[in-house]
Motif scaffolding. Structure first.
Motif, PDB file in Angstrom:
ATOM      1  N   VAL A  58       0.845  -1.205   0.000  1.00 20.17           N
ATOM      2  CA  VAL A  58       0.000   0.000   0.000  1.00 20.17           C
ATOM      3  C   VAL A  58       0.877   1.250   0.000  1.00 20.17           C
ATOM      4  CG1 VAL A  58      -1.640   1.332   1.387  1.00 20.17           C
ATOM      5  CG2 VAL A  58      -1.998  -1.114   1.040  1.00 20.17           C
ATOM      6  N   GLY A  59       1.928   1.234   0.799  1.00 19.81           N
ATOM      7  CA  GLY A  59       2.820   2.390   0.849  1.00 19.81           C
ATOM      8  C   GLY A  59       3.524   2.652  -0.476  1.00 19.81           C
ATOM      9  N   ILE A  60       3.964   1.590  -1.134  1.00 14.90           N
ATOM     10  CA  ILE A  60       4.631   1.760  -2.433  1.00 14.90           C
ATOM     11  C   ILE A  60       3.658   2.310  -3.468  1.00 14.90           C
ATOM     12  CG2 ILE A  60       5.641   0.489  -4.374  1.00 14.90           C
ATOM     13  CD1 ILE A  60       7.057  -1.263  -2.304  1.00 14.90           C
ATOM     14  N   CYS A  61       2.461   1.753  -3.511  1.00 15.42           N
ATOM     15  CA  CYS A  61       1.462   2.253  -4.469  1.00 15.42           C
ATOM     16  C   CYS A  61       1.127   3.714  -4.197  1.00 15.42           C
ATOM     17  CB  CYS A  61       0.199   1.396  -4.416  1.00 15.42           C
ATOM     18  SG  CYS A  61       0.410  -0.238  -5.136  1.00 15.42           S
ATOM     19  N   THR A  62       0.985   4.069  -2.936  1.00 16.24           N
ATOM     20  CA  THR A  62       0.684   5.459  -2.576  1.00 16.24           C
ATOM     21  C   THR A  62       1.845   6.376  -2.939  1.00 16.24           C
ATOM     22  OG1 THR A  62      -0.701   4.686  -0.751  1.00 16.24           O
ATOM     23  CG2 THR A  62       0.031   6.971  -0.673  1.00 16.24           C
ATOM     24  N   ALA A  63       3.064   5.960  -2.612  1.00 12.30           N
ATOM     25  CA  ALA A  63       4.230   6.790  -2.916  1.00 12.30           C
ATOM     26  C   ALA A  63       4.414   6.974  -4.416  1.00 12.30           C
ATOM     27  CB  ALA A  63       5.478   6.173  -2.298  1.00 12.30           C
ATOM     28  N   VAL A  64       4.179   5.906  -5.180  1.00  9.04           N
ATOM     29  CA  VAL A  64       4.322   6.015  -6.635  1.00  9.04           C
ATOM     30  C   VAL A  64       3.278   6.972  -7.203  1.00  9.04           C
ATOM     31  CG1 VAL A  64       4.039   4.726  -8.795  1.00  9.04           C
ATOM     32  CG2 VAL A  64       5.470   3.807  -6.974  1.00  9.04           C
ATOM     33  N   SER A  65       2.057   6.869  -6.718  1.00 11.73           N
ATOM     34  CA  SER A  65       1.018   7.764  -7.242  1.00 11.73           C
ATOM     35  C   SER A  65       1.278   9.208  -6.827  1.00 11.73           C
ATOM     36  CB  SER A  65      -0.373   7.310  -6.791  1.00 11.73           C
ATOM     37  OG  SER A  65      -0.521   7.457  -5.406  1.00 11.73           O
ATOM     38  N   LEU A  66       1.768   9.425  -5.612  1.00 11.34           N
ATOM     39  CA  LEU A  66       2.092  10.791  -5.189  1.00 11.34           C
ATOM     40  C   LEU A  66       3.366  11.299  -5.855  1.00 11.34           C
ATOM     41  CD1 LEU A  66       1.359  10.607  -1.362  1.00 11.34           C
ATOM     42  CD2 LEU A  66      -0.010  11.745  -3.103  1.00 11.34           C
ATOM     43  N   GLY A  67       4.326  10.387  -6.067  1.00  8.25           N
ATOM     44  CA  GLY A  67       5.601  10.774  -6.667  1.00  8.25           C
ATOM     45  C   GLY A  67       5.481  11.217  -8.107  1.00  8.25           C
ATOM     46  N   ARG A  68       4.454  10.751  -8.796  1.00  2.00           N
ATOM     47  CA  ARG A  68       4.254  11.177 -10.183  1.00  2.00           C
ATOM     48  C   ARG A  68       3.921  12.660 -10.280  1.00  2.00           C
ATOM     49  NH1 ARG A  68       0.549   6.365 -12.727  1.00  2.00           N
ATOM     50  NH2 ARG A  68       2.174   4.778 -12.688  1.00  2.00           N
ATOM     51  N   HIS A  69       3.302  13.180  -9.232  1.00  2.00           N
ATOM     52  CA  HIS A  69       2.849  14.566  -9.261  1.00  2.00           C
ATOM     53  C   HIS A  69       3.787  15.516  -8.533  1.00  2.00           C
ATOM     54  CE1 HIS A  69      -0.800  12.976 -10.951  1.00  2.00           C
ATOM     55  NE2 HIS A  69      -1.008  12.225  -9.880  1.00  2.00           N
ATOM     56  N   SER A  70       4.688  14.986  -7.720  1.00  2.00           N
ATOM     57  CA  SER A  70       5.565  15.851  -6.933  1.00  2.00           C
ATOM     58  C   SER A  70       6.967  15.252  -6.844  1.00  2.00           C
ATOM     59  CB  SER A  70       4.985  16.026  -5.527  1.00  2.00           C
ATOM     60  OG  SER A  70       5.895  16.704  -4.707  1.00  2.00           O
TER      61      SER A  70
END
Length: 124
Positions: A58-70
């Motif tokens: 869950v953390g990796i998926c969240t970080a990847v989705s947030l990392g795409r934008h910031s």
């Protein structure tokens, strides 16, 4: 969901599944604890590994989705991962071997069960 979002997700799930079925430190720690202390002592570690793997996914998926934008999130994630690896390396380097010998070494207290569970969470 579009094909552009499903393909990376499918690749991630496939790669993560391959990592989970490959023997590694989790499997060796489960085998070692089971051999030394039995099945009952191994259950907290197994539960911790399962919870840790779920939280990690869950953390990796969240970080990847947030990392795409910031880009800042990506840099902070890398710094946190680096700090965590240094901490784990230092803990392994300076840890003293256990001194208990005999029957007491085989018994598992509640404190030891919690520590084993948390070790499972952190090794996932």
């Amino acid at each position: 969901m579009t094909e552009n979002t499903l393909m990376p997700l499918a690749g991630f799930i496939g790669g993560y599944a391959a990592i989970l079925i490959t023997p590694g430190p989790n499997l060796f720690s489960i085998g070692a604890i089971a051999a030394l202390r039995g099945l009952r002592a191994t259950l907290p570690l197994c539960l911790g590994i399962a919870l840790g793997a779920s939280v990690l996914a869950v953390g990796i998926c969240t970080a990847v989705s947030l990392g795409r934008h910031s880009p800042m999130v990506e840099q902070l994630s890398r710094a946190a991962a680096f700090a965590l690896l240094l901490y784990v390396a230092a803990q392994l380097l300076f840890r003293q071997p256990p001194k208990a010998i005999g029957k007491q070494a085989l018994e598992l207290s509640a404190r030891d069960a919690i520590a084993t569970f948390l070790a499972g969470v952190s090794t996932a």
